[in-house]
Motif scaffolding. Sequence first.
Motif, PDB file in Angstrom:
ATOM      1  N   LYS A 282      26.984  16.388 -31.409  1.00 35.94           N
ATOM      2  CA  LYS A 282      26.988  14.992 -30.922  1.00 35.94           C
ATOM      3  C   LYS A 282      26.770  14.909 -29.405  1.00 35.94           C
ATOM      4  O   LYS A 282      27.749  15.350 -28.857  1.00 35.94           O
ATOM      5  N   LEU A 283      25.888  14.347 -28.967  1.00 38.31           N
ATOM      6  CA  LEU A 283      25.533  14.067 -27.410  1.00 38.31           C
ATOM      7  C   LEU A 283      26.519  13.079 -26.799  1.00 38.31           C
ATOM      8  O   LEU A 283      26.667  11.958 -27.262  1.00 38.31           O
ATOM      9  N   ARG A 284      26.952  13.440 -25.583  1.00 38.24           N
ATOM     10  CA  ARG A 284      27.635  12.618 -24.823  1.00 38.24           C
ATOM     11  C   ARG A 284      27.271  12.899 -23.349  1.00 38.24           C
ATOM     12  O   ARG A 284      27.496  13.596 -22.607  1.00 38.24           O
ATOM     13  N   ILE A 285      26.676  11.686 -22.788  1.00 43.58           N
ATOM     14  CA  ILE A 285      26.196  11.473 -21.442  1.00 43.58           C
ATOM     15  C   ILE A 285      27.190  11.119 -20.600  1.00 43.58           C
ATOM     16  O   ILE A 285      27.964  10.352 -20.778  1.00 43.58           O
ATOM     17  N   VAL A 286      27.424  12.104 -19.636  1.00 47.24           N
ATOM     18  CA  VAL A 286      28.743  12.079 -18.672  1.00 47.24           C
ATOM     19  C   VAL A 286      27.930  11.840 -17.169  1.00 47.24           C
ATOM     20  O   VAL A 286      26.966  12.276 -16.827  1.00 47.24           O
ATOM     21  N   LEU A 287      28.812  10.867 -16.475  1.00 46.35           N
ATOM     22  CA  LEU A 287      28.290  10.438 -15.083  1.00 46.35           C
ATOM     23  C   LEU A 287      28.999  11.498 -14.101  1.00 46.35           C
ATOM     24  O   LEU A 287      30.140  12.038 -14.535  1.00 46.35           O
ATOM     25  N   PRO A 288      28.428  11.623 -12.907  1.00 48.10           N
ATOM     26  CA  PRO A 288      29.057  12.257 -11.728  1.00 48.10           C
ATOM     27  C   PRO A 288      30.433  11.815 -11.613  1.00 48.10           C
ATOM     28  O   PRO A 288      30.683  10.523 -11.515  1.00 48.10           O
ATOM     29  N   GLU A 289      31.521  12.605 -11.472  1.00 49.39           N
ATOM     30  CA  GLU A 289      32.958  12.087 -11.149  1.00 49.39           C
ATOM     31  C   GLU A 289      33.038  11.368  -9.650  1.00 49.39           C
ATOM     32  O   GLU A 289      33.584  10.526  -9.331  1.00 49.39           O
ATOM     33  N   SER A 290      32.216  12.095  -8.704  1.00 51.25           N
ATOM     34  CA  SER A 290      32.323  11.396  -7.380  1.00 51.25           C
ATOM     35  C   SER A 290      30.606  11.324  -6.935  1.00 51.25           C
ATOM     36  O   SER A 290      30.241  12.203  -6.262  1.00 51.25           O
ATOM     37  N   PRO A 291      29.986  10.309  -7.364  1.00 49.58           N
ATOM     38  CA  PRO A 291      28.674  10.303  -7.077  1.00 49.58           C
ATOM     39  C   PRO A 291      28.333  10.115  -5.631  1.00 49.58           C
ATOM     40  O   PRO A 291      29.093   9.363  -4.887  1.00 49.58           O
ATOM     41  N   THR A 292      27.567  10.808  -5.142  1.00 47.23           N
ATOM     42  CA  THR A 292      26.743  10.554  -3.556  1.00 47.23           C
ATOM     43  C   THR A 292      26.175   9.114  -3.472  1.00 47.23           C
ATOM     44  O   THR A 292      25.749   8.491  -4.453  1.00 47.23           O
ATOM     45  N   ASP A 293      26.063   9.087  -2.071  1.00 44.71           N
ATOM     46  CA  ASP A 293      25.186   7.726  -1.778  1.00 44.71           C
ATOM     47  C   ASP A 293      23.731   7.745  -2.220  1.00 44.71           C
ATOM     48  O   ASP A 293      23.278   6.957  -2.768  1.00 44.71           O
ATOM     49  N   GLU A 294      23.066   9.263  -2.440  1.00 45.76           N
ATOM     50  CA  GLU A 294      21.981   9.171  -2.938  1.00 45.76           C
ATOM     51  C   GLU A 294      21.965   9.048  -4.555  1.00 45.76           C
ATOM     52  O   GLU A 294      20.890   8.592  -4.966  1.00 45.76           O
ATOM     53  N   ALA A 295      23.080   9.351  -5.085  1.00 49.15           N
ATOM     54  CA  ALA A 295      23.366   9.417  -6.508  1.00 49.15           C
ATOM     55  C   ALA A 295      23.280   7.932  -6.708  1.00 49.15           C
ATOM     56  O   ALA A 295      22.717   7.351  -7.781  1.00 49.15           O
ATOM     57  N   LYS A 296      24.076   7.043  -6.084  1.00 46.03           N
ATOM     58  CA  LYS A 296      24.158   5.629  -6.137  1.00 46.03           C
ATOM     59  C   LYS A 296      22.921   4.882  -6.112  1.00 46.03           C
ATOM     60  O   LYS A 296      22.316   3.940  -6.617  1.00 46.03           O
TER      61      LYS A 296
END
Length: 316
Positions: A282-296
């Motif tokens: 079962k897949l679970r999509i996770v987000l970055p814990e500390s997203p950078t400005d580029e990620a945002k």
Amino acid sequence: MANKRDYYEVLGVGRTASDDEIKKAFRKLARRYHPDVNPGDKAAETKFKEVAEAHEVLSDKKKREAYDRFGHAATEGGPGGFPGGFPGGGQPFEFRFDGDGAGFESFEDLFSGLFGGGGRRRGRGRSPFGTAIAEDGEDILTEMEIEFMEALRGVSRILTLESSTGRETVMVKVPAGIADGQKIRLAGKGHPGRAGGEPGDLYIKVQVKPHPVLSRDGQNLAMELPVTVGEAMNGASVDVPTPWGAVKMKLPPGVKTGQSLRLRGMGAPVPGKDEKGDLHVKLRIVLPESPTDEAKAAAQAIEKAYRGNVRGGLTF
């Protein structure tokens, strides 16, 4: 006596039947006609007593020889007969008590252990001839706790048994793929029988500890696999740890959280067979814990790719 059936006919064996054949025939019929199996059935009770009477005679060498020569005439104490006759010859079944006060008071007590009711009494029943009646030993039920992975892969454990005859150590082989609550049977490792009766069996109920990642449904396993946003959007080949080693699994582009993919043959083994169930991932999509400005900034770009309100279909 004229209406009394031939003892060999009662048990359904030939006159040359071996002791073992007589014993097996008796057990089969006793189970069929036992009062616990046929409550309130007088006909079954009569047959049960007839079967017990036939076995009492044919299982004893001397009584069988006399019966073979004189038939039911032996029940009257005639030539070659026994004083007072065989049981059932107009006299009620009776049992002597041992010195400890325990004994059998009825047919139900006599065969309670054979049919799993109430357990066996401490004393030994005796026939009207004073001979001990064979009584099988009781089964023993115990429990064993093993790890989840031990249940999947199989394991051997040493078990120490305590009994009145001392301590015995046995090796218990837990088959690969055994499930929680299943039992392992060790034949002849239960309580000893009496008067030539067979020993009981040892049953070990297996308790499997839960696993922090894997769960089980029959022979199929299930687990949750974290994936990144990029892997989910673009597709990827990812490593999936399994009980049988890591394997590659291909993620198609656009997979979603909660979506399940199947890995065939990566589940729990079928005990005694060369096959396994499947592993459901079962897949679970996770987000970055500390997203950078580029990620945002990338996330804002992704927002523009949505068409309409993703929650627009929710209504109550």
